[in-house]
Design a protein around this motif. Sequence first.
Motif, PDB file in Angstrom:
ATOM      1  N   GLY A  62       0.782  -1.231   0.000  1.00  0.00           N
ATOM      2  CA  GLY A  62       0.000   0.000   0.000  1.00  0.00           C
ATOM      3  C   GLY A  62       0.812   1.279   0.000  1.00  0.00           C
ATOM      4  N   LEU A  63       2.139   1.186   0.037  1.00  0.00           N
ATOM      5  CA  LEU A  63       2.980   2.385   0.068  1.00  0.00           C
ATOM      6  C   LEU A  63       2.861   3.130  -1.260  1.00  0.00           C
ATOM      7  N   ILE A  64       2.410   4.380  -1.191  1.00  0.00           N
ATOM      8  CA  ILE A  64       2.175   5.163  -2.406  1.00  0.00           C
ATOM      9  C   ILE A  64       3.466   5.799  -2.918  1.00  0.00           C
ATOM     10  N   CYS A  65       3.428   6.210  -4.176  1.00  0.00           N
ATOM     11  CA  CYS A  65       4.550   6.923  -4.784  1.00  0.00           C
ATOM     12  C   CYS A  65       4.115   8.370  -4.991  1.00  0.00           C
ATOM     13  N   ASP A  66       4.658   9.268  -4.188  1.00  0.00           N
ATOM     14  CA  ASP A  66       4.195  10.668  -4.185  1.00  0.00           C
ATOM     15  C   ASP A  66       5.361  11.644  -4.156  1.00  0.00           C
ATOM     16  N   PRO A  67       6.227  11.607  -5.172  1.00  0.00           N
ATOM     17  CA  PRO A  67       7.431  12.440  -5.176  1.00  0.00           C
ATOM     18  C   PRO A  67       7.127  13.934  -5.272  1.00  0.00           C
ATOM     19  N   VAL A  68       7.641  14.679  -4.324  1.00  0.00           N
ATOM     20  CA  VAL A  68       7.440  16.122  -4.312  1.00  0.00           C
ATOM     21  C   VAL A  68       8.098  16.746  -5.541  1.00  0.00           C
ATOM     22  N   ALA A  69       7.339  17.551  -6.265  1.00  0.00           N
ATOM     23  CA  ALA A  69       7.784  18.210  -7.495  1.00  0.00           C
ATOM     24  C   ALA A  69       8.184  17.208  -8.578  1.00  0.00           C
ATOM     25  N   GLY A  70       7.793  15.953  -8.406  1.00  0.00           N
ATOM     26  CA  GLY A  70       8.098  14.937  -9.398  1.00  0.00           C
ATOM     27  C   GLY A  70       9.544  14.474  -9.400  1.00  0.00           C
ATOM     28  N   LEU A  71      10.314  14.855  -8.383  1.00  0.00           N
ATOM     29  CA  LEU A  71      11.728  14.491  -8.305  1.00  0.00           C
ATOM     30  C   LEU A  71      11.920  13.277  -7.397  1.00  0.00           C
ATOM     31  N   VAL A  72      12.913  12.471  -7.699  1.00  0.00           N
ATOM     32  CA  VAL A  72      13.179  11.276  -6.894  1.00  0.00           C
ATOM     33  C   VAL A  72      14.043  11.686  -5.692  1.00  0.00           C
ATOM     34  N   GLU A  73      13.461  12.529  -4.848  1.00  0.00           N
ATOM     35  CA  GLU A  73      14.191  13.036  -3.692  1.00  0.00           C
ATOM     36  C   GLU A  73      13.358  12.975  -2.414  1.00  0.00           C
TER      37      GLU A  73
END
Length: 294
Positions: free
Chosen positions: A207-218
């Motif tokens: 269930g861990l979502i993918c929600d990168p801030v500003a679309g960056l892998v940071e």
Amino acid sequence: MRFANLEQLIRLCEQEAATIGQLMVTEQAAETGKTEQQIVQQMTAYYEVMKEAVQKGIQGEMQPRSGLTGGDAGRVHSYLQQGMPSLGEEACTAMAYALAVSEVNASMGRIIATPTAGSCGIIPGVFVSSQERFGWSDEHMVQGLFSAGAIGYVIANNSFVSGAEGGCQAEVGSAIGMAAGALVELRGGTAEQAVHAVGLALKNSLGLICDPVAGLVEIPCIVRNGFGAVTAMAAADMALAGIRSVIPSDEVIDVMLEVGSMMPEKHRETALGGLAQTPTGKKIMKELYEKEER
């Protein structure tokens, strides 16, 4: 490959009195037409890249262009030198190394996707810290990478390893499972114990979502790599202690596919939901876009 799931992988290892790593070398050679020596040499080169990334990240040689992150690996490493961390020295070192590699990735440095760039710190964090701790040879570590590869092969072909398809459970979750199973074998556990470690690890990531801030892998990707390394070690210890995944690991992988397929698009690497759409997340994105336009 002669196996399509983890249960088949266990049975083959038992029939041939081989570890998962040894079996995977044989399978990959047959699949590619290369010799086993060539296959091992290539993986050895990959491990060298992982070790280099750990050192670059710890030393802070590279900084992400965004300015949002950087230096956290060094901070954790310095904190470790100051006294007794709550995690203990070994787990804290693995966490620092995982952060280091993930920061190198965010800085456009050279890493090995394991299985993706967004989860690239977990396996190196666990492997390099464990090698230092136990004094293992590079040859032993490379066998561990083949174990991780076999596990990743099963996950990728029965579920997801892409955040855009299945959320962060597919990237960080898969890497945790791969690292956990491989660490069991590196420490002398059986193929069956390694597979139980995979199930234990994946269940903790569902269930861990993918929600990168500003679309960056940071943000939050880098810190998730740090946490992931620690979780992988915990799952390996559970399996080596005799804890079994009550839900078979192959069924857990099936559930990851189900959960990922039902996950809203905004929680699958689009930056349209989750942490990316908090007030602070939106502010960061706005400032970065304005900076780029100047």
